[in-house]
Design a protein around this motif. Sequence first.
Motif, PDB file in Angstrom:
ATOM      1  N   SER A  92      36.580 -27.595  -2.415  1.00  0.00           N
ATOM      2  CA  SER A  92      37.899 -27.306  -2.978  1.00  0.00           C
ATOM      3  C   SER A  92      37.838 -27.444  -4.495  1.00  0.00           C
ATOM      4  CB  SER A  92      38.942 -28.263  -2.403  1.00  0.00           C
ATOM      5  OG  SER A  92      38.576 -29.605  -2.674  1.00  0.00           O
ATOM      6  N   GLU A  93      38.776 -26.808  -5.161  1.00  0.00           N
ATOM      7  CA  GLU A  93      38.757 -26.798  -6.627  1.00  0.00           C
ATOM      8  C   GLU A  93      40.165 -26.936  -7.173  1.00  0.00           C
ATOM      9  OE1 GLU A  93      37.142 -24.001 -10.366  1.00  0.00           O
ATOM     10  OE2 GLU A  93      36.769 -23.445  -8.278  1.00  0.00           O
ATOM     11  N   HIS A  94      40.286 -27.730  -8.210  1.00  0.00           N
ATOM     12  CA  HIS A  94      41.557 -27.880  -8.928  1.00  0.00           C
ATOM     13  C   HIS A  94      41.238 -27.892 -10.419  1.00  0.00           C
ATOM     14  CE1 HIS A  94      45.797 -28.944  -9.404  1.00  0.00           C
ATOM     15  NE2 HIS A  94      45.412 -29.802 -10.336  1.00  0.00           N
ATOM     16  N   SER A  95      41.255 -26.710 -11.007  1.00  0.00           N
ATOM     17  CA  SER A  95      40.878 -26.555 -12.410  1.00  0.00           C
ATOM     18  C   SER A  95      42.077 -26.088 -13.215  1.00  0.00           C
ATOM     19  CB  SER A  95      39.736 -25.541 -12.551  1.00  0.00           C
ATOM     20  OG  SER A  95      38.607 -25.952 -11.800  1.00  0.00           O
ATOM     21  N   SER A  96      42.194 -26.629 -14.410  1.00  0.00           N
ATOM     22  CA  SER A  96      43.302 -26.260 -15.286  1.00  0.00           C
ATOM     23  C   SER A  96      42.982 -26.698 -16.708  1.00  0.00           C
ATOM     24  CB  SER A  96      44.612 -26.926 -14.813  1.00  0.00           C
ATOM     25  OG  SER A  96      45.680 -26.602 -15.676  1.00  0.00           O
ATOM     26  N   LYS A 111      39.388 -27.584 -17.805  1.00  0.00           N
ATOM     27  CA  LYS A 111      38.715 -28.630 -17.039  1.00  0.00           C
ATOM     28  C   LYS A 111      38.536 -28.157 -15.603  1.00  0.00           C
ATOM     29  CE  LYS A 111      40.514 -32.479 -19.773  1.00  0.00           C
ATOM     30  NZ  LYS A 111      41.260 -33.764 -19.724  1.00  0.00           N
ATOM     31  N   ARG A 112      37.342 -28.328 -15.089  1.00  0.00           N
ATOM     32  CA  ARG A 112      37.026 -27.914 -13.726  1.00  0.00           C
ATOM     33  C   ARG A 112      36.757 -29.142 -12.875  1.00  0.00           C
ATOM     34  NH1 ARG A 112      31.803 -24.562 -11.449  1.00  0.00           N
ATOM     35  NH2 ARG A 112      32.788 -23.786  -9.526  1.00  0.00           N
ATOM     36  N   HIS A 113      37.466 -29.228 -11.777  1.00  0.00           N
ATOM     37  CA  HIS A 113      37.307 -30.363 -10.863  1.00  0.00           C
ATOM     38  C   HIS A 113      37.043 -29.831  -9.468  1.00  0.00           C
ATOM     39  CE1 HIS A 113      37.818 -34.275  -8.999  1.00  0.00           C
ATOM     40  NE2 HIS A 113      38.705 -33.744  -8.166  1.00  0.00           N
ATOM     41  N   LEU A 114      35.885 -30.180  -8.892  1.00  0.00           N
ATOM     42  CA  LEU A 114      35.528 -29.802  -7.541  1.00  0.00           C
ATOM     43  C   LEU A 114      35.706 -31.002  -6.627  1.00  0.00           C
ATOM     44  CD1 LEU A 114      32.298 -27.695  -8.171  1.00  0.00           C
ATOM     45  CD2 LEU A 114      34.627 -26.874  -7.839  1.00  0.00           C
ATOM     46  N   GLY A 115      36.350 -30.773  -5.494  1.00  0.00           N
ATOM     47  CA  GLY A 115      36.596 -31.845  -4.542  1.00  0.00           C
ATOM     48  C   GLY A 115      35.806 -31.673  -3.264  1.00  0.00           C
TER      49      GLY A 115
END
Length: 384
Positions: free
Chosen positions: A268-272, A275-279
């Motif tokens: 899963s990904e929550h980038s904004s 900034k890129r954040h992979l879960g």
Amino acid sequence: MKNNTIIFVGLDTHKEFTEVAYCEDQRGSEVKHLGRVSSAKVSLTKMARQFESKYPQATLHFVYEAGPCGYWIYRLLTSLGHCCYVVAPSLIPKKPGQRVKTDKRDAQDLARLVRNGDLDPIYVPEPADEAIRDLSRARERAMHDLNNARFQLKALLLRNHINYSGKSNWSLKHLRWLTEIILPHPSQQFVLQEMIQTISERNARLERLDNELAHHVKQWRYYPVVKAIQALRGVRLLTATGVIVELGDLTRFDSPRKLMSYIGTTPSEHSSGGKRHLGAITKCGNGRARRLLVEAAHSYRYPAKISKELQLRQEGLPKEVIDQAWQAQQRLCRRYQRLIHKGKHRSVVVTAIARELIAYIRSISKEVTLPRIDPKTRISRVPA
């Protein structure tokens, strides 16, 4: 009415009745509520005939949510020559502030959303494919019931401080040892005998399902794919059958990445804001296929080799399939060890291996020629 007009019909299906709403293909046109009809085949056929007579030059597109009633409505409407879509309830867009839910509104929303192109239909298996899937799932449930019965018996012995001194549980020696146990109270002895009898019955049930599955899979149109992907390490008959019955035709996916995303093994990904954040993995799609792949991925923790059992499974397969299987084993074994040395958690490593394993399964399935399905008779025919 213009020629080639499309009428979108939303069906909110239930066991006893179906709510019907429809609209035309002009964006912004009013969604009309037809009413409630019986869920019997005769009533749904009559409803389709009414739309045909009311809109003789229009194309009818039906849509309904997937549910416990299965795909018989899809097969009924497609047999009448109409387009039908089955959509997953979890993928239907919903307004955040919508607090009123009725069957009428659900049918109207389905008709409106499919007209606007906001719904993606799911894959509907053929009746023969669904039958093999039911048999494969029944075998898995039988194994689950057998394990539950074994756990209950072992818990009873543990409460009474009775331990088995042998090496392997549930062998013939262990079963003979169970029949020799004497518990202090007659009621407990009766419970022990019932548990032993239950385990014996569930063992026989599992054996019957194993025999039936092995027999019917060989007559299945996807058996060439099932046989071919067993060239991969960790993919035996039960795993190969389970993956194919759950996912169907793997060549319908344009790329391996789409297949990985379909079974929920992609992160899963929550980038904004740059900034890129992979879960964690998304875990969407078919959970049973994902679990079978994870179980198969555990075998790649050992160095690459061709065992006697694997060599027997590869006998008679094309050289291209065997070469891909060996390439997959070399790559996945190296990747497993490399990720372990990096300090990754074992479950993360196994999931990463399973994600790549399904790509190799898709690649091998593309090498196999399958019989086509005649849309009129629904009979498999081998291409000339």
